[in-house]
Design a protein around this motif. Structure first.
Motif, PDB file in Angstrom:
ATOM      1  N   UNK A 164       4.028 -40.717  86.640  1.00 54.51           N
ATOM      2  CA  UNK A 164       3.944 -42.101  87.101  1.00 54.51           C
ATOM      3  C   UNK A 164       3.660 -43.066  85.963  1.00 54.51           C
ATOM      4  N   UNK A 165       2.754 -42.697  85.067  1.00 55.26           N
ATOM      5  CA  UNK A 165       2.414 -43.566  83.931  1.00 55.26           C
ATOM      6  C   UNK A 165       3.602 -43.692  82.976  1.00 55.26           C
ATOM      7  N   UNK A 166       4.274 -42.578  82.708  1.00 61.19           N
ATOM      8  CA  UNK A 166       5.435 -42.618  81.817  1.00 61.19           C
ATOM      9  C   UNK A 166       6.536 -43.527  82.377  1.00 61.19           C
ATOM     10  N   UNK A 167       6.808 -43.402  83.682  1.00 60.65           N
ATOM     11  CA  UNK A 167       7.839 -44.245  84.306  1.00 60.65           C
ATOM     12  C   UNK A 167       7.491 -45.721  84.165  1.00 60.65           C
ATOM     13  N   UNK A 168       6.208 -46.059  84.388  1.00 63.15           N
ATOM     14  CA  UNK A 168       5.782 -47.447  84.327  1.00 63.15           C
ATOM     15  C   UNK A 168       5.863 -47.995  82.900  1.00 63.15           C
ATOM     16  N   UNK A 169       5.466 -47.188  81.928  1.00 63.96           N
ATOM     17  CA  UNK A 169       5.517 -47.625  80.530  1.00 63.96           C
ATOM     18  C   UNK A 169       6.960 -47.950  80.126  1.00 63.96           C
ATOM     19  N   UNK A 170       7.888 -47.120  80.575  1.00 66.79           N
ATOM     20  CA  UNK A 170       9.304 -47.354  80.263  1.00 66.79           C
ATOM     21  C   UNK A 170       9.824 -48.651  80.872  1.00 66.79           C
ATOM     22  N   UNK A 373       1.879 -46.646  92.276  1.00 69.60           N
ATOM     23  CA  UNK A 373       2.929 -45.807  91.703  1.00 69.60           C
ATOM     24  C   UNK A 373       2.753 -44.368  92.176  1.00 69.60           C
ATOM     25  N   UNK A 374       1.495 -43.890  92.106  1.00 68.31           N
ATOM     26  CA  UNK A 374       1.185 -42.504  92.502  1.00 68.31           C
ATOM     27  C   UNK A 374      -0.179 -42.468  93.170  1.00 68.31           C
ATOM     28  N   UNK A 375      -0.234 -42.000  94.406  1.00 69.97           N
ATOM     29  CA  UNK A 375      -1.493 -41.643  95.070  1.00 69.97           C
ATOM     30  C   UNK A 375      -1.392 -40.144  95.312  1.00 69.97           C
ATOM     31  N   UNK A 376      -2.125 -39.364  94.527  1.00 75.57           N
ATOM     32  CA  UNK A 376      -1.803 -37.940  94.404  1.00 75.57           C
ATOM     33  C   UNK A 376      -1.883 -37.106  95.678  1.00 75.57           C
TER      34      UNK A 376
END
Length: 413
Positions: A164-170, A373-376
């Protein structure tokens, strides 16, 4: 037929309290000014009789100032209490009513249905089969609605967070790890307060000997919103896009039943939160950008999900417009919310005092937006139930997560 949501707000009372607050403030400033002038004049040479008169006047003014300050404090408390009940405006396209009036925007993917030829297990059975979650021991150690993630269950959470963090950074979002402890005033400013007939806050309050009223953060949205409190930004800096990771703590996890069992409603979970500060004319576009990113995340995970325009009854105090994303969970045989996106316009920024100077040098309040983005826990549920094989005894891992799961493609006994 639906019922309109009753909001316990008295606008006339708020206006009256504000007028009283304004009058007392003016009177207090006049008294303080007189007291300052009197203090300055006391340095001049006077007769003993004149000094006694000045001292008596100063004492009277000090008493009057203390009385006004006390009155102002009481009025300010009452004004804040009533003003915090006022919700945001609502978008003109928002459906009116309760959850049944939610409007379907789109559905992505096909629902998997359990049948005689296809026996699907719920996530609790799968977790037991594969030793992914331990609820029993967590209940002894902490209490009900708490859990240990075990083995590949723990890896799955970490993989979802990284993904989720990688997708958002991109997509241009700046990564932030937020504090999990915040002052309660920030929670209130963001609109997290009891609603309807709820009398008890869902916050976990931290008991300590300091004067600060601290709580465990219910979502990374709150500390992200507070990042620029009492700041004036330049219009050139906007929009500011943040992706925050933090733990979410909710003291009320719902009655333990079929709809809330297992990981569906818990007291603590990991969350990757999207947050944005924008100019007032950018927030509609940013709302669509957040939704597009969420849609891309759940598509890449291979989930069947739908996007819903949520009605007025489902909007929190801060929310102008809200879309929910619901994944199909075949083990439950129903849809379950996995994410939401909200445009809060200037509701939060007014309470947190976050402003910007426009190109014409006019100071305005920013608009704030948030989206999960992500709620695990619920994403783990959806993955386990949708990608199960062999009667829930093995799980195919979504391709986008495998590099964070030791390159495994299947979870199995």
């Amino acid at each position: 037929m639906f019922q309109y949501k009753k909001i316990d707000v008295n606008i006339s009372q708020v206006c009256s309290l504000y007028e009283t607050f304004r009058i007392i403030t003016t009177e207090l400033n006049v008294l303080r000014s007189k007291h300052n002038e009197l203090s300055k004049s006391s340095n001049h040479p006077f007769t003993n009789e004149s000094k006694i008169i000045l001292i008596e006047e100063a004492k009277k003014l000090k008493q009057q100032i203390q009385q006004k300050e006390s009155s102002l404090l009481e009025v300010e408390k009452e004004l804040l209490k009533e003003a915090l009940k006022i919700p945001n405006d609502t978008h003109f396209n928002t459906p009116i009513g309760n959850e049944k009036n939610a409007k379907l925007i789109k559905q992505i993917g096909e629902q998997i249905i359990s049948s005689n030829d296809l026996s699907l297990k719920d996530h609790l059975t799968i977790c037991k089969n594969l030793n992914l979650v331990n609820f029993d021991q967590a209940s002894k150690v902490t209490g009900t609605s708490w859990y240990y993630l075990m083995n590949e269950g723990a890896l799955l959470e970490l993989a979802l967070i990284q993904y989720g963090i990688e997708k958002a950074i991109k997509k241009g979002f700046t990564p932030i790890i937020t504090p999990d402890v915040i002052k309660s005033e920030f929670s209130l400013a963001c609109g997290f307060q009891p609603r309807d007939n709820e009398k008890v806050s869902q916050n976990y309050f931290i008991s300590n000997e300091t004067s600060q009223n601290l709580v465990l953060s219910a979502t990374a949205e709150i500390p992200l919103a507070g990042l620029y409190s009492n700041k004036i930004l330049s219009y050139k800096e906007l929009p500011i896009k943040l992706v925050g990771f933090g733990r979410a703590f909710r003291s009320e996890a719902g009655a333990r039943g079929q709809d809330t069992k297992g990981l569906y409603r818990v007291h603590q979970f990991s969350k990757v939160e999207l947050f944005a500060f924008t100019k007032h004319d950018q927030s509609d576009k940013m709302f669509e950008e957040i939704i597009e990113l969420q849609e891309e995340i759940y598509k890449d995970l291979g989930l069947c999900f739908r996007i819903m325009d949520m009605p007025t009854y489902e909007l929190g105090a801060s929310t102008y417009r809200k879309y929910d994303m619901e994944a199909w969970m075949p083990g439950r045989g129903k849809w379950g919310e996995i994410s939401s996106a909200s445009n809060c316009t200037d509701y939060q920024s007014r309470r947190l005092n976050v402003r910007y100077k426009s190109d014409s040098n006019i100071t305005e309040f920013v608009h704030t937006l948030n989206g999960t983005a992500v709620a695990t826990p619920r994403l783990i549920m959806a993955i386990l139930e949708n990608f199960q094989k062999d009667d829930g005894k093995s799980i195919v891992i979504p391709k986008v997560l495998r590099k964070w799961m030791c390159n495994m493609d299947v979870i199995k006994l």
